[in-house]
Design a protein around this motif. Sequence first.
Motif, PDB file in Angstrom:
ATOM      1  N   PHE A 164       7.520 -42.020 -40.883  1.00 60.00           N
ATOM      2  CA  PHE A 164       8.088 -40.681 -40.719  1.00 60.00           C
ATOM      3  C   PHE A 164       9.334 -40.794 -39.859  1.00 60.00           C
ATOM      4  CE2 PHE A 164       8.691 -36.931 -38.051  1.00 60.00           C
ATOM      5  CZ  PHE A 164       8.736 -35.911 -38.987  1.00 60.00           C
ATOM      6  N   THR A 165      10.452 -40.202 -40.322  1.00 59.47           N
ATOM      7  CA  THR A 165      11.718 -40.223 -39.587  1.00 59.47           C
ATOM      8  C   THR A 165      12.105 -38.799 -39.215  1.00 59.47           C
ATOM      9  OG1 THR A 165      12.424 -42.173 -40.844  1.00 59.47           O
ATOM     10  CG2 THR A 165      14.122 -40.955 -39.623  1.00 59.47           C
ATOM     11  N   ALA A 166      12.296 -38.546 -37.928  1.00 63.92           N
ATOM     12  CA  ALA A 166      12.592 -37.189 -37.458  1.00 63.92           C
ATOM     13  C   ALA A 166      13.983 -36.753 -37.918  1.00 63.92           C
ATOM     14  CB  ALA A 166      12.506 -37.127 -35.935  1.00 63.92           C
ATOM     15  N   ALA A 171       9.646 -30.940 -30.966  1.00 67.37           N
ATOM     16  CA  ALA A 171       8.275 -31.321 -30.616  1.00 67.37           C
ATOM     17  C   ALA A 171       7.459 -31.409 -31.896  1.00 67.37           C
ATOM     18  CB  ALA A 171       7.680 -30.296 -29.651  1.00 67.37           C
ATOM     19  N   TYR A 172       6.797 -32.539 -32.112  1.00 66.88           N
ATOM     20  CA  TYR A 172       6.051 -32.794 -33.338  1.00 66.88           C
ATOM     21  C   TYR A 172       4.597 -33.092 -33.009  1.00 66.88           C
ATOM     22  CZ  TYR A 172      10.587 -33.404 -35.691  1.00 66.88           C
ATOM     23  OH  TYR A 172      11.853 -33.227 -36.208  1.00 66.88           O
ATOM     24  N   MET A 173       3.721 -32.654 -33.910  1.00 66.23           N
ATOM     25  CA  MET A 173       2.293 -32.937 -33.796  1.00 66.23           C
ATOM     26  C   MET A 173       1.896 -33.943 -34.871  1.00 66.23           C
ATOM     27  SD  MET A 173      -0.632 -32.308 -32.334  1.00 66.23           S
ATOM     28  CE  MET A 173      -2.309 -32.820 -32.716  1.00 66.23           C
ATOM     29  N   PHE A 174       1.159 -35.015 -34.474  1.00 68.86           N
ATOM     30  CA  PHE A 174       0.676 -36.026 -35.432  1.00 68.86           C
ATOM     31  C   PHE A 174      -0.836 -36.213 -35.247  1.00 68.86           C
ATOM     32  CE2 PHE A 174       5.114 -37.098 -34.706  1.00 68.86           C
ATOM     33  CZ  PHE A 174       5.590 -37.283 -35.997  1.00 68.86           C
ATOM     34  N   ARG A 175      -1.523 -36.361 -36.394  1.00 71.85           N
ATOM     35  CA  ARG A 175      -2.949 -36.667 -36.378  1.00 71.85           C
ATOM     36  C   ARG A 175      -3.260 -37.689 -37.477  1.00 71.85           C
ATOM     37  NH1 ARG A 175      -6.236 -34.411 -33.066  1.00 71.85           N
ATOM     38  NH2 ARG A 175      -7.971 -35.313 -34.243  1.00 71.85           N
ATOM     39  N   TYR A 176      -4.300 -38.511 -37.247  1.00 70.27           N
ATOM     40  CA  TYR A 176      -4.716 -39.482 -38.261  1.00 70.27           C
ATOM     41  C   TYR A 176      -6.204 -39.764 -38.096  1.00 70.27           C
ATOM     42  CZ  TYR A 176      -4.617 -43.224 -34.742  1.00 70.27           C
ATOM     43  OH  TYR A 176      -4.853 -44.023 -33.638  1.00 70.27           O
ATOM     44  N   SER A 177      -6.795 -40.223 -39.184  1.00 66.09           N
ATOM     45  CA  SER A 177      -8.231 -40.536 -39.178  1.00 66.09           C
ATOM     46  C   SER A 177      -8.447 -41.970 -39.671  1.00 66.09           C
ATOM     47  CB  SER A 177      -9.002 -39.549 -40.062  1.00 66.09           C
ATOM     48  OG  SER A 177      -8.535 -39.618 -41.400  1.00 66.09           O
ATOM     49  N   VAL A 178      -9.552 -42.570 -39.212  1.00 63.17           N
ATOM     50  CA  VAL A 178      -9.894 -43.955 -39.558  1.00 63.17           C
ATOM     51  C   VAL A 178     -11.336 -43.977 -40.056  1.00 63.17           C
ATOM     52  CG1 VAL A 178     -10.286 -46.261 -38.651  1.00 63.17           C
ATOM     53  CG2 VAL A 178      -8.271 -44.978 -37.926  1.00 63.17           C
ATOM     54  N   LEU A 217       4.586 -35.367 -29.786  1.00 61.61           N
ATOM     55  CA  LEU A 217       5.705 -36.206 -29.354  1.00 61.61           C
ATOM     56  C   LEU A 217       7.006 -35.420 -29.366  1.00 61.61           C
ATOM     57  CD1 LEU A 217       4.908 -39.446 -31.410  1.00 61.61           C
ATOM     58  CD2 LEU A 217       4.323 -38.964 -29.009  1.00 61.61           C
ATOM     59  N   ILE A 218       7.849 -35.726 -28.392  1.00 64.63           N
ATOM     60  CA  ILE A 218       9.229 -35.214 -28.393  1.00 64.63           C
ATOM     61  C   ILE A 218      10.090 -36.283 -29.068  1.00 64.63           C
ATOM     62  CG2 ILE A 218      11.161 -34.400 -27.019  1.00 64.63           C
ATOM     63  CD1 ILE A 218       8.663 -32.624 -26.917  1.00 64.63           C
ATOM     64  N   LEU A 219      10.667 -35.923 -30.208  1.00 62.96           N
ATOM     65  CA  LEU A 219      11.442 -36.885 -30.986  1.00 62.96           C
ATOM     66  C   LEU A 219      12.915 -36.475 -31.034  1.00 62.96           C
ATOM     67  CD1 LEU A 219       9.073 -37.464 -34.053  1.00 62.96           C
ATOM     68  CD2 LEU A 219       9.156 -38.716 -31.879  1.00 62.96           C
ATOM     69  N   GLY A 247       1.549 -34.858 -40.036  1.00 58.81           N
ATOM     70  CA  GLY A 247       2.441 -34.463 -38.950  1.00 58.81           C
ATOM     71  C   GLY A 247       3.275 -33.262 -39.330  1.00 58.81           C
ATOM     72  N   TYR A 248       3.748 -32.541 -38.318  1.00 54.08           N
ATOM     73  CA  TYR A 248       4.582 -31.375 -38.582  1.00 54.08           C
ATOM     74  C   TYR A 248       5.380 -31.009 -37.326  1.00 54.08           C
ATOM     75  CZ  TYR A 248       0.509 -29.089 -36.468  1.00 54.08           C
ATOM     76  OH  TYR A 248      -0.535 -28.755 -35.646  1.00 54.08           O
ATOM     77  N   LEU A 249       6.463 -30.309 -37.566  1.00 55.17           N
ATOM     78  CA  LEU A 249       7.326 -29.847 -36.465  1.00 55.17           C
ATOM     79  C   LEU A 249       6.710 -28.620 -35.817  1.00 55.17           C
ATOM     80  CD1 LEU A 249      10.067 -29.857 -34.895  1.00 55.17           C
ATOM     81  CD2 LEU A 249      10.952 -28.380 -36.722  1.00 55.17           C
ATOM     82  N   LEU A 250       6.466 -28.690 -34.503  1.00 53.77           N
ATOM     83  CA  LEU A 250       5.990 -27.511 -33.768  1.00 53.77           C
ATOM     84  C   LEU A 250       7.132 -26.535 -33.528  1.00 53.77           C
ATOM     85  CD1 LEU A 250       3.643 -29.241 -31.155  1.00 53.77           C
ATOM     86  CD2 LEU A 250       2.940 -27.851 -33.128  1.00 53.77           C
TER      87      LEU A 250
END
Length: 254
Positions: A164-166, A171-178, A217-219, A247-250
């Motif tokens: 993902f490239t900003a 401010a962006y929110m990211f989540r992932y599952s394993v 994250l602040i990108l 992920g998405y932009l807050l």
Amino acid sequence: MKALVCILLLLETFVFVVQQQVDGGLNEKEISQQISSEDGRQNPPQTDTLRAEASTDRQQYCDLGIPDIHAALRELTATVTEHKENIRELRDEMNKKNEEISNLTLSQVEELRKENRDREIAFSAALMESGDGNIGPFTTETTLTYRNVFTNIGNAYNPITGIFTAPLKGAYMFRYSVFGLGGTPSSATIVKNGKHLVVAYDVQDQDRLNSSNGVVLILEVGDVVYVRLGSNTRIHDNGNNHNTFSGYLLFPLI
């Protein structure tokens, strides 16, 4: 008070005339004669002068007691005219604003729309487009490529590279599952510009493994975020899409 005196004097004269007509049926001439006779008997000659002065005073009282209706009307008219002028000015200002809005060119409108579209950034993807199987273990960390894309608003996520490239600062929110199967640990890390940030990890001898994590994250423009599979670990996926990256932009930042 002066207006009241004037009214009382007029009522007194009216009552006298009516009373005389009721009591004696006197006509106008007789009434005049009787009034003159009474004046002659009860008043000395100088009474005429006093009566004239009293009449003059009575008229003055009446004149002074009557309010200046014309002046009040003029004042009211001036007030109404002032309000009309204020309303006209407000109407002209509103018409001017409406005209400014209607004069927006198509290019300006399109520019506003583009600016809003640039702020619409969100993605979500799973590992495998079809089938099922294991990924790993590898002797070194490996970037995971989530190819089954559900959403990619703004096209900031690349399903070929998994990165993902900003497109703008924010401010962006990211989540992932394993998800994995027992016997081999399952581990994955969110990485920003090559730096490890958060880890999702699980290990069991048998049965299934589940873990997840997330971060805000602040990108800056051009910063990259991706997920790396830990060395000597393994994950498993199938049509249930257990392993995901989103992920998405807050909100944007200046």
